[in-house]
Design an enzyme around this catalytic site. Structure first.
Site, mmCIF file in Angstrom:
data_model
loop_
_atom_site.group_PDB
_atom_site.id
_atom_site.type_symbol
_atom_site.label_atom_id
_atom_site.label_comp_id
_atom_site.label_asym_id
_atom_site.label_seq_id
_atom_site.Cartn_x
_atom_site.Cartn_y
_atom_site.Cartn_z
ATOM 1 N N ARG A 370 0.988 -1.247 -0.028
ATOM 2 C CA ARG A 370 -0.008 -0.108 -0.018
ATOM 3 C C ARG A 370 0.739 1.189 -0.178
ATOM 4 O O ARG A 370 1.746 1.354 0.767
ATOM 5 C CB ARG A 370 -0.889 0.057 1.348
ATOM 6 C CG ARG A 370 -1.979 -1.131 1.336
ATOM 7 C CD ARG A 370 -2.972 -0.939 2.181
ATOM 8 N NE ARG A 370 -3.511 -2.166 2.819
ATOM 9 C CZ ARG A 370 -4.700 -2.450 1.998
ATOM 10 N NH1 ARG A 370 -5.087 -1.926 1.075
ATOM 11 N NH2 ARG A 370 -5.340 -3.908 2.380
ATOM 12 N N ARG A 400 -6.262 -5.210 -1.154
ATOM 13 C CA ARG A 400 -7.697 -5.054 -1.287
ATOM 14 C C ARG A 400 -8.181 -3.488 -0.914
ATOM 15 O O ARG A 400 -7.650 -2.881 -0.063
ATOM 16 C CB ARG A 400 -8.410 -5.790 -0.153
ATOM 17 C CG ARG A 400 -9.913 -5.976 -0.499
ATOM 18 C CD ARG A 400 -10.753 -6.598 0.687
ATOM 19 N NE ARG A 400 -10.209 -7.976 0.959
ATOM 20 C CZ ARG A 400 -10.826 -9.076 0.389
ATOM 21 N NH1 ARG A 400 -11.612 -9.016 -0.770
ATOM 22 N NH2 ARG A 400 -10.300 -10.485 0.757
ATOM 23 N N HIS A 430 2.663 -9.847 0.987
ATOM 24 C CA HIS A 430 2.513 -8.842 2.006
ATOM 25 C C HIS A 430 3.802 -8.185 2.757
ATOM 26 O O HIS A 430 3.655 -7.360 3.781
ATOM 27 C CB HIS A 430 1.662 -9.531 3.157
ATOM 28 C CG HIS A 430 0.911 -8.356 4.138
ATOM 29 N ND1 HIS A 430 1.141 -8.645 5.280
ATOM 30 C CD2 HIS A 430 0.026 -7.321 3.874
ATOM 31 C CE1 HIS A 430 0.388 -7.484 6.079
ATOM 32 N NE2 HIS A 430 -0.229 -6.814 5.112
ATOM 33 N N ARG A 559 -4.356 -6.032 19.245
ATOM 34 C CA ARG A 559 -5.180 -5.073 18.815
ATOM 35 C C ARG A 559 -6.772 -5.400 18.228
ATOM 36 O O ARG A 559 -7.622 -5.051 18.833
ATOM 37 C CB ARG A 559 -4.834 -4.097 17.555
ATOM 38 C CG ARG A 559 -5.811 -2.941 17.521
ATOM 39 C CD ARG A 559 -5.520 -2.159 16.137
ATOM 40 N NE ARG A 559 -5.822 -2.828 15.102
ATOM 41 C CZ ARG A 559 -5.338 -2.940 13.911
ATOM 42 N NH1 ARG A 559 -4.134 -2.988 13.803
ATOM 43 N NH2 ARG A 559 -6.107 -3.418 12.888
ATOM 44 N N HIS A 587 -0.173 -1.306 14.924
ATOM 45 C CA HIS A 587 0.157 -2.190 13.779
ATOM 46 C C HIS A 587 1.438 -2.887 13.749
ATOM 47 O O HIS A 587 1.541 -3.787 12.810
ATOM 48 C CB HIS A 587 -0.014 -1.093 12.416
ATOM 49 C CG HIS A 587 -0.008 -1.686 11.121
ATOM 50 N ND1 HIS A 587 1.156 -1.883 10.461
ATOM 51 C CD2 HIS A 587 -1.311 -2.273 10.409
ATOM 52 C CE1 HIS A 587 0.502 -2.574 9.122
ATOM 53 N NE2 HIS A 587 -0.662 -2.760 9.308
#
Length: 685
Positions: A370, A400, A430, A559, A587
């Site tokens: 991303r 996505r 990823h 999380r 994250h």
């Protein structure tokens, strides 16, 4: 052992409930509470599009697939999801009403026609006639005009129209229009606005002249977005063009939810559901606007009131790097680690820019998942290619909801002369991996960066992530092997230092857990510490349960989804799970195995979800330098002490705020602490 497992989807709803709690939390500044309400809604949109969409596919195909932890069927999961979402949405409606009431005290309000003077109503009618009516495209559904396609997540005004002969029709007006301001100012009432869709709904009688309006509402459809690119791909097609077409198809998939802004007669709802081929159980009526994206405009209007917002924070200069010296030179001397958003991403960007200009650099290789809309990372790679460096970039087109952005960047990179790879068949890439190869005095050397988050300058200011940069030759050679495999459309079969999914991460993690189990059984201190976004991988969950039963102490900061229930006597009583939901999105992923001198530390791109551990290319890197190990441990320990934004999971699967029993206990907000620390270190430079 069913009581130690939790269903993935229901666990995710518990996470979104924690987001909603931040909207309800009166200690959070008012405009930030509004943001959390909006995040709750957008989270739910994606959940229905992806997760409920996937369950709907399973159910429609008649698949008897059961959740491997709770044995719930797809149908049972959907039923329980719908029940819980109705309960959560009632809380959302209540908190939205409170927030709007509080915002009036600060000079902002949304109004309707019941609260307007005659002169204001007349102005609004003129505004509608001049600014909106010429742009709308109304439809009356009948034999010659079929029910129109309703776009995903767009708002429509719908009315039941009655003719003079008492026949009923459905009238529909699209309300989502980039040419129409969403917030329309009411004249002579500073700070008072009306939503454009409410204006359109009010003036439906003007649009549908000759009809009686028997009922009306705003509606919004959420469509399934779960579409398997690999299952549909034909090798004879250009992959990038195939993905572009796939995005268009996704926008037309079947509805999974219908939202209404008004109560409508059951017969009318039934007719709408029949047109949409949707069960009535999927209909949600709410008093909150169907789309809260306008909240950012409210915040802009109130920005002059700092008390309505979190204290301004800016990523700080990392104390790990010295000014006036090259970044690559400093990494060659010792490993470096950046912690976002507390520290700036600039040293990493400088490293790329240096590599683009360094005559000793042969190649730059990166995996991109991303990217920011205006990506400085891509600019550096383009410059490197234009300077004659070999630039190999794997752009994952299946990220996505970021596919269109990635398609555009892949085109630009190709045009600049970069070699672009589009991922692997059957596996998303990823990993967050960057490899710079240099030739220095006749010898090959590597600068390797491994991160937990995307190469995205925007999210580096909003998400907590870690970025390790090292000149370790062993890690560099293994990173090179990863890129060689990707270039050939293959996956890494074995690795020594890096943990590389899909074949060399889960198995290695299980081995390290087995070692802790062995230590515990021999009466030695044994420990596992994990910081993750989600835990769903049943093999790893079962190993954690086994470790707990053996006496291994386990701390987990998770999380989001956690399919393991801690603190169950005799089974998971040695496991503690906390979730931190605060100003920044947690994250980063950290794995710790062992304690004392035995402790091994990793940072990773992978959560412990089956999709990450065995269905994606992921990379976890060892943190080997002592000062960085100590820093990771200190960060992890502090998060475990968080008593402001942390919730702990109990033996019944609920999440409760960590309570301060002793009034003398120091309040710890880990995110604020890390920012204070970053400011302090930057000030010492």
């Amino acid at each position: 052992m069913d009581n130690v497992y939790m269903n993935r989807e229901l666990s995710w709803l518990k996470f979104n409930e924690r987001v909603l709690e931040e909207a309800e939390n009166k200690e959070v500044p008012l405009c930030e509470r509004l943001s959390f309400a909006s995040i709750y809604q957008t989270n739910l949109d994606e959940f229905f599009m992806v997760r409920v969409g996937s369950l709907q596919d399973q159910s429609l195909l008649g698949k008897k697939i059961k959740d491997n932890k709770t044995n719930m069927t797809a149908k049972e999961q959907i039923e329980e999801i719908l029940r819980r979402v109705h309960i959560l949405n009632e809380r959302r409606d209540k908190v939205y009403e409170e927030l709007m009431s509080r915002l009036k005290e600060w000079g902002f309000s949304l109004t309707d026609f019941r609260s307007m003077e005659k002169s204001e109503s007349e102005y609004m009618e003129r505004y509608f006639a001049m600014e909106i009516e010429p742009l709308i495209s109304p439809t009356v559904v009948g034999k010659r005009q079929p029910f129109p396609f309703l776009r995903n997540k767009e708002i429509y005004a719908v009315a039941v129209l009655e003719t003079k002969s008492k026949k009923q029709r459905i009238g529909i007006i699209p309300c989502t229009n980039s040419m129409v301001e969403r917030l329309i100012a009411v004249p002579d009432r500073s700070g008072t606005y009306m939503l454009a869709e409410e204006l359109i709904l009010h003036y439906m009688p003007r649009v549908f002249k000759g009809y009686q309006i028997r009922a009306k509402s705003l509606i919004r459809v959420t469509r399934n977005a779960d579409i398997d690119a690999d299952a549909l791909y034909d090798e004879d097609l250009d992959y990038r063009e195939f993905m572009a077409d796939l995005i268009k198809k996704r926008k037309k998939l079947s509805p999974v939810r219908l939202e209404l802004s008004r109560e409508m007669d059951g017969d009318i709802v039934g007719i709408l559901c029949k047109y949409l081929d949707l069960e009535e159980a999927r209909v949600f009526r709410q008093s909150t606007p169907l789309d809260l994206s306008f909240s950012s405009k409210i915040q802009d209007m109130l920005r002059k009131n700092p008390e309505l917002f979190f204290e301004k924070r800016t990523p700080q200069k990392s104390s790990s790097f010295e000014d006036g010296r090259g970044i690559i030179e400093q990494i060659r001397e010792s490993d470096k680690m950046l912690s976002y958003p507390y520290e700036s991403i600039r040293p990493f960007l400088r490293m790329l820019n240096e590599a683009a200009e360094d005559e000793n650099v042969i190649s730059i290789k990166m995996t991109l998942y991303r990217l920011a809309k205006q990506s400085k990372v891509v600019e550096a790679l383009v410059e490197a290619a234009e300077n004659g460096k070999e630039v190999v970039v794997l752009v994952e087109l299946r990220a996505r909801f970021d596919e269109e952005n990635n398609i555009e960047w892949s085109r630009r990179l190709e045009e600049a002369g970069c070699q672009v790879i589009y991922g692997l068949e059957g596996y998303k890439v990823h990993s967050k991996l960057c490899l710079i190869t240099r030739k220095n005095e006749g010898k090959i050397e590597y600068i390797t960066q491994i991160g937990t988050g995307n190469y995205n300058e925007k999210t580096s200011r909003l998400y907590t992530d870690l970025s390790l940069m090292t000149a370790d030759p062993d890690i560099g050679m293994e990173a090179s092997a990863v890129f060689q495999a990707l270039s050939k459309g293959e996956t890494v079969e074995s690795s020594g230092h890096l943990l590389v999914a899909p074949k060399c991460l889960q198995s290695r993690v299980l081995e390290m857990m087995d070692e802790e189990i062995r230590q515990a059984k021999e009466g030695q201190p044994a420990y596992i510490g994990l910081k993750l976004n989600s835990l769903t991988d049943k093999k790893i969950i079962d190993k954690l349960i086994e470790a707990s039963e053996a006496g291994v102490k386990i701390d987990m900061v998770i999380r989001g989804i956690c399919c393991l229930v801690p603190q169950v006597e005799g089974k998971t009583e040695n496991i503690r799970v906390i979730s931190i939901v605060g100003r920044f999105l947690e994250h980063s992923r950290i794995y710790i195995f062992g304690c004392g001198e035995r402790a091994r530390y990793y940072i990773a791109s992978a959560d412990f979800m089956t999709r990450n551990t065995v269905r994606r290319v992921e990379v976890a890197a060892p943190v080997q330098q002592q000062n960085l190990k100590e820093r990771l441990q200190a960060m992890f320990d502090l998060m475990l002490r968080d008593n402001q934004k942390a919730r702990h999971e109990t033996a019944d699967g609920s999440y409760l705020f960590v309570r301060i029993e002793d009034p003398d206990t120091v309040k710890v907000n880990s995110q604020e602490y890390f920012y204070e620390e970053a400011y302090e270190k930057a000030g010492q430079m």
